[in-house]
Design a protein around this motif. Structure first.
Motif, PDB file in Angstrom:
ATOM      1  N   VAL A 189      26.339  77.668  34.409  1.00  0.00           N
ATOM      2  CA  VAL A 189      26.443  76.227  34.152  1.00  0.00           C
ATOM      3  C   VAL A 189      27.657  75.889  33.292  1.00  0.00           C
ATOM      4  O   VAL A 189      28.325  74.883  33.513  1.00  0.00           O
ATOM      5  CB  VAL A 189      25.150  75.723  33.470  1.00  0.00           C
TER       6      VAL A 189
ATOM      7  N   ARG B  28      26.329  68.455  38.809  1.00  0.00           N
ATOM      8  CA  ARG B  28      26.923  68.972  40.046  1.00  0.00           C
ATOM      9  C   ARG B  28      28.441  68.989  39.920  1.00  0.00           C
ATOM     10  O   ARG B  28      29.037  68.042  39.391  1.00  0.00           O
ATOM     11  CB  ARG B  28      26.511  68.087  41.224  1.00  0.00           C
TER      12      ARG B  28
ATOM     13  N   ASN C 289      24.502  78.248  39.649  1.00  0.00           N
ATOM     14  CA  ASN C 289      24.462  77.285  38.549  1.00  0.00           C
ATOM     15  C   ASN C 289      25.831  76.724  38.199  1.00  0.00           C
ATOM     16  O   ASN C 289      25.922  75.682  37.549  1.00  0.00           O
ATOM     17  CB  ASN C 289      23.841  77.927  37.312  1.00  0.00           C
TER      18      ASN C 289
ATOM     19  N   HIS D   5      25.650  73.647  40.620  1.00  0.00           N
ATOM     20  CA  HIS D   5      24.599  72.638  40.509  1.00  0.00           C
ATOM     21  C   HIS D   5      23.592  73.036  39.436  1.00  0.00           C
ATOM     22  O   HIS D   5      23.203  74.198  39.324  1.00  0.00           O
ATOM     23  CB  HIS D   5      23.880  72.439  41.846  1.00  0.00           C
ATOM     24  N   ALA D   6      23.196  72.076  38.630  1.00  0.00           N
ATOM     25  CA  ALA D   6      22.178  72.273  37.605  1.00  0.00           C
ATOM     26  C   ALA D   6      21.044  71.301  37.884  1.00  0.00           C
ATOM     27  O   ALA D   6      21.263  70.100  38.020  1.00  0.00           O
ATOM     28  CB  ALA D   6      22.758  72.010  36.211  1.00  0.00           C
ATOM     29  N   ILE D   7      19.818  71.840  37.995  1.00  0.00           N
ATOM     30  CA  ILE D   7      18.675  70.982  38.307  1.00  0.00           C
ATOM     31  C   ILE D   7      17.566  71.214  37.289  1.00  0.00           C
ATOM     32  O   ILE D   7      17.530  72.219  36.583  1.00  0.00           O
ATOM     33  CB  ILE D   7      18.146  71.229  39.740  1.00  0.00           C
ATOM     34  N   HIS D   8      16.651  70.286  37.240  1.00  0.00           N
ATOM     35  CA  HIS D   8      15.499  70.377  36.341  1.00  0.00           C
ATOM     36  C   HIS D   8      14.623  71.549  36.787  1.00  0.00           C
ATOM     37  O   HIS D   8      14.457  71.792  37.995  1.00  0.00           O
ATOM     38  CB  HIS D   8      14.712  69.062  36.409  1.00  0.00           C
ATOM     39  N   PRO D   9      14.030  72.292  35.837  1.00  0.00           N
ATOM     40  CA  PRO D   9      13.218  73.454  36.226  1.00  0.00           C
ATOM     41  C   PRO D   9      11.838  73.092  36.744  1.00  0.00           C
ATOM     42  O   PRO D   9      11.015  73.989  36.990  1.00  0.00           O
ATOM     43  CB  PRO D   9      13.102  74.236  34.905  1.00  0.00           C
TER      44      PRO D   9
ATOM     45  N   GLN E  20      13.371  75.811  41.334  1.00  0.00           N
ATOM     46  CA  GLN E  20      14.238  75.962  42.508  1.00  0.00           C
ATOM     47  C   GLN E  20      15.665  76.391  42.187  1.00  0.00           C
ATOM     48  O   GLN E  20      16.468  76.574  43.100  1.00  0.00           O
ATOM     49  CB  GLN E  20      14.274  74.635  43.282  1.00  0.00           C
ATOM     50  N   GLY E  21      16.013  76.566  40.903  1.00  0.00           N
ATOM     51  CA  GLY E  21      17.407  76.798  40.538  1.00  0.00           C
ATOM     52  C   GLY E  21      18.042  78.003  41.209  1.00  0.00           C
ATOM     53  O   GLY E  21      19.039  77.872  41.934  1.00  0.00           O
TER      54      GLY E  21
ATOM     55  N   THR F   2      13.891  67.151  42.997  1.00  0.00           N
ATOM     56  CA  THR F   2      13.517  67.518  41.632  1.00  0.00           C
ATOM     57  C   THR F   2      13.700  66.334  40.677  1.00  0.00           C
ATOM     58  O   THR F   2      12.849  66.084  39.819  1.00  0.00           O
ATOM     59  CB  THR F   2      14.334  68.718  41.134  1.00  0.00           C
TER      60      THR F   2
END
Length: 394
Positions: A165, A273, A287, A290-294, A298-299, A346
């Motif tokens: 990230v 993103r 990562n 793209h960074a997504i909520h846990p 799905q990361g 998410t």
């Protein structure tokens, strides 16, 4: 001076897996990996090892590559997922038997698995620069030229950016990372449960944020507890007994009696993103892209599908064309729909279950209750959890 067909920057989970997947596709590829930190020489899990969730689709892919065994001591199957909304009547359960599979997914402890992957890199003949960082980077028509911190110059037809990230390589490429901060952070820890977990995972939505418990080896759960940023330090500093009491107050006892908690850590939650997943002779994956909520775990699974797409493109590309415009453009188009779908899903879940409106809460409860009554209604959620998503046209 060394010349590579493909150089991967970042030797963590995504970078190491990408290098191994490509090497298994074609042993003639000259592959290099630049990694800043040497892995821990540890193939046995400790109480505090961090973990990741592998969806069923990810497991199938890794098994085909010979990079996963369900019987490993640092792996635990997810047999059921319990989804509930605290303070409301709606809840549902997703069982592996309903979808004719051995497990909905698996939880893997990162330290021992990372050590295993790095040993596989050595066995596969991948050139590993570790510990090493990139000092300078120049893109020419035919190559990317990199200078490492030790002074060595290396050349590659294609550079794959997989350094996380906080990717410093994105900065060298002048690629912006567009992110929106949630008003929450995630507290993570491992907790032990008195009577075992039987492969149960939990996703519980509370008025303060979502909580997740993923089953691990030795009757442990991996806890992800999302809360307001102002609360994180307070919960990290609590003594073990007080923390377990607060955890039970927030989560209840449906997962069993928590008896022990390990080291606690926290990190900010963002939806982010990279502005473009491609650059001249460069791809950005995992990562770093793209960074997504846990919230749905799905990361890494999203990053693994980046790798699958890359390997498929390499399988259908002449060696001379690797890294060219048409190659990177095909990758960009192939990944767009899947990334959009997962990021939107998410983020929507976070906002839906963080809304305090009574009308929306009633709608949530009715939806979860309907899912509990019908396997067909909960199939889309189950398929998303198992990693079966639309990949887009290639």
């Amino acid at each position: 001076m060394q010349h590579f067909d493909i150089l991967i920057v970042g030797g963590g989970m995504a970078g190491a897996t990408a290098a191994l997947a490509i090497s298994k596709l074609n042993a003639d590829y000259n592959i290099g990996v630049v990694e800043a930190f040497a892995p821990k020489d540890n193939t046995h899990p400790s109480f505090d090892d961090r973990s990741i969730a592998l969806a069923q689709q990810s497991v199938c892919y890794l098994e085909k590559l010979g990079l996963f065994e369900p019987s490993w001591p640092f792996v635990q199957a997810i047999k059921q997922v319990h989804v509930s909304d605290r303070g409301h009547f709606g809840k549902t359960q997703i069982h592996h038997q309903d979808y004719q599979c051995e497990a909905l997914g698996y939880v893997v402890e990162v330290n021992p698995y990372g050590a295993y992957l790095h040993q596989q890199l050595k066995d596969a003949g991948v050139t590993l620069f570790c510990p090493e960082t990139i000092e300078t980077l120049t893109q020419t028509i035919d190559e990317v030229v990199l200078t490492l911190s030790a002074g060595q110059t290396i050349y590659t037809k294609l550079m794959v950016v997989a350094d996380g990230v906080q990717s410093p390589t994105r900065g060298l490429l002048k690629l912006n990372f567009n992110s929106i901060a949630y008003e929450q952070g995630a507290l993570i820890a491992n907790v032990k449960v008195q009577d075992g977990h039987n492969g149960n995972a939990f996703e519980r939505f509370t008025e303060h944020g979502p909580m997740a418990l993923l089953p691990m080896s030795d009757s442990r759960y991996s806890l992800v507890w999302c809360m307001e940023n102002s609360q994180l330090q307070q919960y990290q500093n609590m003594d073990a007994a007080q923390f377990i009491e607060q955890l039970h107050n927030a989560f209840g006892y449906r997962a069993g009696l928590f008896t022990q908690v390990g080291m606690r850590a926290s990190y900010p939650l963002v939806l982010g993103r990279v502005e473009k997943v491609v650059h001249h002779r460069c791809l950005v994956i995992g990562n770093a892209a793209h960074a997504i909520h846990p919230i749905a775990g799905q990361g890494f699974n999203l990053g693994l599908r980046d790798i699958q797409c890359l390997v498929e493109l390499l399988a259908n590309t002449n060696k001379e064309q690797i890294g060219g415009y048409h190659f990177t453009r095909r990758y960009e188009l192939s990944r767009e729909q899947d990334i959009n779908t997962v990021m939107t899903l998410t983020d929507s879940l976070v906002r839906l279950f963080s809304n305090s409106s009574r009308l929306i809460a009633l709608g949530r409860s009715c939806g979860l209750f309907a899912m509990a009554l019908s396997t067909r209604l909960k199939a889309p959620l189950a398929k998303q959890l198992m990693g079966h998503v639309i990949k887009g046209n290639r």
